[in-house]
Design an enzyme around this catalytic site. Structure first.
Site, PDB file in Angstrom:
ATOM      1  CB  ALA A  82      -0.931   0.000   1.219  1.00 35.57           C
ATOM      2  CE  LYS A  83      -1.237   5.423  -4.271  1.00 37.54           C
ATOM      3  NZ  LYS A  83      -2.238   6.331  -4.836  1.00 37.54           N
TER       4      LYS A  83
END
Length: 304
Positions: A264-265
């Site tokens: 994920a970011k």
């Protein structure tokens, strides 16, 4: 039980058109890069067009600085597109924030045909409902039907801010053939429930915006992560309700961190920006991203 929802119409399709559809909510990571590279390869192999669409509908999370960083990182990695916000094209604008009128028209069409209804339930209330713990869908638990009108009843008008939910036909089988994951089968009302197409804060939801834009931009194949297989089932119902022709689909396997969580970011150490600062080159990354210990290797080696 109804017949399966068709995924392809019989009318001729245009030549291959793929797309990259990132959201500017943070730095792009290795998982984005791998999926986007596969999308580019599939477009090039078919002599097709690749479209860049910036999915910046959420004003609270999407920032101009992330858009600028995203474009820079995509170019650095070797991705090239023939249509997009920086190069133009016949199906612009290529920022979703500039396409609101199209989403409003689609919502009105769904209202007129009785596919959607207003809902004031919060996400917390839905998650706490009896049916929600049985849903494995991490992004939208199965809706318990609190605000759902009776079958065949008139859809009441919204009275103040509310979500608009798509009423899935319970028991409807949604099947499609995925180019990477094979045959997929979901049952509406069991595998997923009534889903949001327009948010209470007056923002079009992902499912609706994605369908409207992919159809308007004449995308023939959607390449994205395997975490969106269930979203594809939802979207196929939207395509049918709106009278639109769906594309083909290719859902890529997800890259995970050493603990097994998908990237994920929040994984800043595995962002393209950080890897670039540590001296990694795009060719090196592409050579190694099919290794079983890929993520651990990138996380512990700060360069060549």
């Amino acid at each position: 039980m109804d017949n399966p929802v068709p995924t392809r119409a019989t009318v001729p399709r245009p030549s291959y058109r793929g797309r990259l559809a990132p959201s500017p909510t943070g730095y792009l990571h290795l998982g984005h890069a791998r999926t986007f590279w596969i999308a580019q390869q599939r477009a090039e192999a078919r002599g097709g067009v690749l479209v860049l669409r910036i999915e910046d509908l959420d004003p609270g999370r999407c920032k101009p600085q992330w858009t600028a960083a995203m474009l820079e990182d995509l170019r650095w990695f070797g991705l090239r597109w023939q249509e997009g916000p920086d190069v133009g094209g016949p199906f612009g604008p290529y920022h979703q924030s500039g396409r609101r009128a199209r989403y409003e028209a689609a919502l009105e069409q769904l209202k007129r045909s009785g596919w959607v209804y207003p809902c004031r339930c919060s996400r917390r209330e839905v998650a706490a409902a009896a049916r929600a713990p049985h849903a494995e869908d991490e992004d939208e638990p199965i809706y318990p039907g609190t605000c759902r009108p009776e079958a065949g009843g008139a859809v009441r008008a919204a009275d103040g801010p509310c979500h608009w939910r798509f009423r899935v036909p319970d028991g409807q089988i949604v099947e499609f053939s995925d180019a990477a994951c094979g045959h997929q089968r979901f049952v509406a009302g069991r595998d997923f429930g009534d889903f949001i197409v327009w948010r209470k804060d007056d923002v079009p939801a992902y499912q609706l915006a994605c369908v409207v834009d992919d159809a308007a931009m004449r995308i023939t194949e959607v390449v994205r992560g395997a975490d969106l297989l269930k979203s594809t089932a939802r979207q196929l119902l939207l395509y049918r309700a709106l009278g639109l022709q769906p594309p083909a689909f290719h859902h890529c396997r997800l890259l995970t961190d050493p603990s097994g969580r998908r990237l994920a970011k929040r994984h800043d150490d595995l962002s393209l920006r950080t890897l670039r600062l540590h001296g990694w080159q795009p060719e090196q990354i592409r050579e190694r991203w099919d290794e079983p210990d890929l993520i651990a290797a990138f996380a512990r080696v700060p360069g060549r």
